[in-house]
Design a protein around this motif. Structure first.
Motif, PDB file in Angstrom:
ATOM      1  N   SER A   1       1.769  61.176 -20.938  1.00 44.44           N
ATOM      2  CA  SER A   1       0.497  61.854 -20.694  1.00 44.44           C
ATOM      3  C   SER A   1       0.541  63.233 -21.325  1.00 44.44           C
ATOM      4  O   SER A   1       1.600  63.854 -21.434  1.00 44.44           O
ATOM      5  CB  SER A   1       0.227  61.960 -19.187  1.00 44.44           C
ATOM      6  OG  SER A   1       1.299  62.629 -18.529  1.00 44.44           O
TER       7      SER A   1
ATOM      8  N   ASP B   1      -0.798  67.152 -21.267  1.00 45.37           N
ATOM      9  CA  ASP B   1      -1.248  68.159 -20.306  1.00 45.37           C
ATOM     10  C   ASP B   1      -1.836  69.334 -21.078  1.00 45.37           C
ATOM     11  O   ASP B   1      -1.127  70.074 -21.752  1.00 45.37           O
ATOM     12  CB  ASP B   1      -0.063  68.616 -19.451  1.00 45.37           C
ATOM     13  CG  ASP B   1      -0.480  69.576 -18.347  1.00 45.37           C
ATOM     14  OD1 ASP B   1      -1.683  69.690 -18.099  1.00 45.37           O
ATOM     15  OD2 ASP B   1       0.410  70.216 -17.763  1.00 45.37           O
TER      16      ASP B   1
ATOM     17  N   GLU C   1      -6.623  60.562 -27.387  1.00 46.88           N
ATOM     18  CA  GLU C   1      -5.981  60.028 -26.174  1.00 46.88           C
ATOM     19  C   GLU C   1      -5.294  61.129 -25.374  1.00 46.88           C
ATOM     20  O   GLU C   1      -4.701  62.044 -25.940  1.00 46.88           O
ATOM     21  CB  GLU C   1      -4.937  58.960 -26.541  1.00 46.88           C
ATOM     22  CG  GLU C   1      -5.508  57.730 -27.238  1.00 46.88           C
ATOM     23  CD  GLU C   1      -5.531  57.881 -28.754  1.00 46.88           C
ATOM     24  OE1 GLU C   1      -5.348  59.030 -29.234  1.00 46.88           O
ATOM     25  OE2 GLU C   1      -5.724  56.878 -29.452  1.00 46.88           O
ATOM     26  N   THR C   2      -5.366  61.014 -24.064  1.00 45.63           N
ATOM     27  CA  THR C   2      -4.644  61.926 -23.169  1.00 45.63           C
ATOM     28  C   THR C   2      -3.527  61.199 -22.413  1.00 45.63           C
ATOM     29  O   THR C   2      -2.803  61.816 -21.626  1.00 45.63           O
ATOM     30  CB  THR C   2      -5.604  62.581 -22.156  1.00 45.63           C
ATOM     31  OG1 THR C   2      -6.349  61.559 -21.483  1.00 45.63           O
ATOM     32  CG2 THR C   2      -6.550  63.545 -22.857  1.00 45.63           C
ATOM     33  N   ALA C   3      -3.422  59.904 -22.585  1.00 42.61           N
ATOM     34  CA  ALA C   3      -2.316  59.125 -22.025  1.00 42.61           C
ATOM     35  C   ALA C   3      -1.998  57.990 -22.989  1.00 42.61           C
ATOM     36  O   ALA C   3      -2.863  57.542 -23.752  1.00 42.61           O
ATOM     37  CB  ALA C   3      -2.662  58.582 -20.643  1.00 42.61           C
TER      38      ALA C   3
ATOM     39  N   TYR D   1      -5.202  56.001 -23.819  1.00 41.38           N
ATOM     40  CA  TYR D   1      -6.212  56.180 -22.770  1.00 41.38           C
ATOM     41  C   TYR D   1      -6.847  57.554 -22.946  1.00 41.38           C
ATOM     42  O   TYR D   1      -6.145  58.538 -23.203  1.00 41.38           O
ATOM     43  CB  TYR D   1      -5.583  56.128 -21.370  1.00 41.38           C
ATOM     44  CG  TYR D   1      -5.051  54.786 -20.929  1.00 41.38           C
ATOM     45  CD1 TYR D   1      -5.728  54.030 -19.994  1.00 41.38           C
ATOM     46  CD2 TYR D   1      -3.855  54.292 -21.443  1.00 41.38           C
ATOM     47  CE1 TYR D   1      -5.240  52.797 -19.571  1.00 41.38           C
ATOM     48  CE2 TYR D   1      -3.359  53.058 -21.032  1.00 41.38           C
ATOM     49  CZ  TYR D   1      -4.053  52.325 -20.096  1.00 41.38           C
ATOM     50  OH  TYR D   1      -3.560  51.110 -19.679  1.00 41.38           O
TER      51      TYR D   1
ATOM     52  N   GLY E   1      -6.349  60.096 -19.216  1.00 40.84           N
ATOM     53  CA  GLY E   1      -5.143  60.770 -18.772  1.00 40.84           C
ATOM     54  C   GLY E   1      -4.225  59.897 -17.940  1.00 40.84           C
ATOM     55  O   GLY E   1      -4.366  58.664 -17.873  1.00 40.84           O
ATOM     56  N   LEU E   2      -3.283  60.583 -17.291  1.00 39.21           N
ATOM     57  CA  LEU E   2      -2.274  59.877 -16.493  1.00 39.21           C
ATOM     58  C   LEU E   2      -2.913  59.081 -15.365  1.00 39.21           C
ATOM     59  O   LEU E   2      -2.462  57.988 -15.023  1.00 39.21           O
ATOM     60  CB  LEU E   2      -1.266  60.888 -15.942  1.00 39.21           C
ATOM     61  CG  LEU E   2      -0.073  60.338 -15.166  1.00 39.21           C
ATOM     62  CD1 LEU E   2       0.747  59.395 -16.024  1.00 39.21           C
ATOM     63  CD2 LEU E   2       0.790  61.479 -14.651  1.00 39.21           C
TER      64      LEU E   2
END
Length: 527
Positions: free
Chosen positions: A101, A103, A136-138, A160, A163-164
């Motif tokens: 993920s 941050d 994407e954040t994850a 994704y 996120g996480l």
């Protein structure tokens, strides 16, 4: 491409029993940080519970098979590593998803994004998967999966934008927005998928209220000195007949008033004791407490413990598997029943209290007169959160409430045992300490727990463990047979449903070993 390079969707057998999965990237000022994670899945592609998620806030799986090993700087880049011991994975686990993920930004802002699979024993690279990302954040970088008895690695590269949290919910983790601290005891917490915190707002005593004082016992008067019996005159012969004298009238003498004698002070353990603040309890709770104190007194007499006193400490398992017992009020009922033990054994009727899961936390002392409010505010299950990176406490916590995100959801009994031991050393008391330790099992730190309890043998503490259900209690079940102890300082029993155990039976089992320990510990000079 190197011999170990993989393209998206490719797979290969894993020629190692223990591996390290290394997420690597490079980024300059203003770029996001990245975090590696792992999800342990059943054959249906779902986690069993929130404990099957390993990440920065929950760095070790209960089985010890998967661990978040942390970050390192390597030249201009950074790595974050997850370790997986394939031999230690439980039979139910068929896949380990290897996630990541971002941050503070997206993966597209990072360069050199890659996933490396290493043999943990030799450091040899088994696989290299170079990934491309945009918004994407994850990410799911890859996965370890069991096929035909052989563990394999697949390069996945699925992104994704959520996120996480989005990644985790796809596999059955219960996650929502940052949860608040409000909500009644046993309510579901949207941020954790387990029971939430109690706000204690209903029935709270008004601030500044002074509890009514218990009237002092009248002082006992010294007993009057008895008059000695008359000494008969020596006999010198036959006794002459008595001479009859005319009757005389003697006016009656008014009795001299005497102060009423005080009742004898009760012996601790022989009869129920009145505790300050008890009269502030709700009527039904006060009646239950009175009956339970009598039953505790009976159990103490049965075990030859009349006159025994102790400092009473209660320890509550708050791990994720306990959520059902918290939500049904079982844990709150256990605390209320244990309050009667403290009322009978402890000089002030108070209990020191701890909660624990991944980490221990000291709770405010349980004062008998505040029992209803204490149950509402402090009987709370641990929480799993994906959002907490700082040490700032949650907003909305009431005075004395623990942020249960810091407690977590895993089982780490040895940590709370060590903390209680430290407390007893730093706060010595005349009386020995009786620790009432409630857990639903899932014990996996056997060596660490054994070490703590063996080291505690010469300390004035008796550890009474109570299992809530038939689960894995590990070394606790075997402690009675462990050698190397000059006195048995640990008791253990487990029940299927503690709510079905009548008070007399519960107190008999709870206090069956403590009295004999006190006698032996006193003989050995421990107390």
């Amino acid at each position: 491409m190197t011999p170990t390079s993989m393209s998206k969707g490719a797979n290969l057998p894993v020629a190692a029993q223990e591996v390290q999965v290394v997420l690597g990237w490079s980024g300059g000022s203003g770029t996001p940080d990245a975090d590696a994670s792992a999800l342990l899945l059943r054959a249906d592609g779902r986690v069993r519970d929130d404990g099957d998620f390993v990440f920065y806030n929950q760095p070790r799986h209960a089985s010890g098979a998967v661990r978040h090993l942390g970050k390192r700087r390597e030249g201009d880049g950074t790595t974050d590593t997850v370790g997986v011991d394939l031999r230690a994975l439980e039979p139910e686990i068929q896949r380990v998803v290897l996630g990541a993920s971002a941050d503070g930004g997206t993966f597209g802002q990072l360069s050199g994004l890659r996933l490396r699979l290493l043999d943990a024993a030799t450091g040899r690279e088994l696989a290299l998967f170079e990934m491309e990302a945009t918004t994407e954040t994850a990410f799911i970088g890859g996965e370890l999966y069991l096929r035909g008895g052989q563990w394999k690695f697949r390069a996945v590269g699925q992104g994704y934008a959520s996120g996480l949290a989005g990644l985790a919910t796809d596999f059955g983790i219960s996650v929502d927005e940052e949860p608040s601290a409000s909500g009644g005891r046993g309510s579901k917490d949207a941020g954790s998928g387990v029971a939430g915190s109690g706000d204690g707002s209903s029935g709270a005593a008004a601030p500044g209220t002074t509890p009514p004082a218990v009237p002092p016992r009248p002082a006992a008067m010294p007993p009057s000195t008895p008059m000695p019996p008359p000494v008969p005159a020596p006999s010198t012969g036959p006794t002459p007949p008595p001479t009859l004298a005319p009757p005389t009238f003697t006016p009656p003498t008014a009795p001299v008033p005497t102060a009423p004698s005080a009742p004898p002070a009760p012996v601790v353990g022989s009869a129920p004791r009145l505790i300050k603040g008890e009269d502030r309890l709700p009527v039904d709770m006060r009646k239950r407490l009175s009956l339970r104190k009598e039953q505790v007194a009976v159990s103490l007499r049965k075990h030859g413990a009349v006159g025994v006193t102790a400092r009473v400490v209660i320890v509550l398992d708050a791990s994720g598997s306990m959520a059902f017992l918290y939500s049904k009020g079982v844990v709150a009922d256990v605390v209320e029943r244990m309050a009667a033990v403290a009322a009978q054994l402890d000089d002030d009727g108070e209990m020191q209290a701890w909660t624990f899961a991944s980490n221990p936390a000291r709770l405010p002392d349980l004062v008998l007169g505040d029992l209803p409010e204490w149950l509402e505010r402090h009987v709370r299950v641990g929480e799993l959160t994906l959002f907490r990176r700082s040490k700032k406490p949650r907003k909305g916590l009431l005075p004395g409430q623990v942020d249960m995100r810091a407690v977590g959801i895993q089982n780490e009994e040895q940590k709370v045992i060590a903390e209680v031991r430290t407390y007893v050393r730093e706060h010595p008391a005349v009386d020995p300490t009786l620790v009432l330790f409630f857990s639903d099992g899932g014990v996996h730190r056997n060596k660490e727990i054994e070490k703590e309890l063996l080291e505690a043998v010469d300390e004035p503490i008796f550890w009474q463990f109570v299992g809530l259900g038939r689960s894995n209690y590990g070394v606790l079940e075997r402690f009675d047979t462990l050698p190397g102890r000059r006195v048995d300082n640990v008791g253990f029993f487990a029940v299927d449903d503690i709510s079905d155990v009548p008070d007399p039976e519960l107190y008999d089992r709870l206090l069956s070993e403590f009295p004999s320990w006190t006698r032996e510990a006193r003989r050995l000079g421990i107390i």
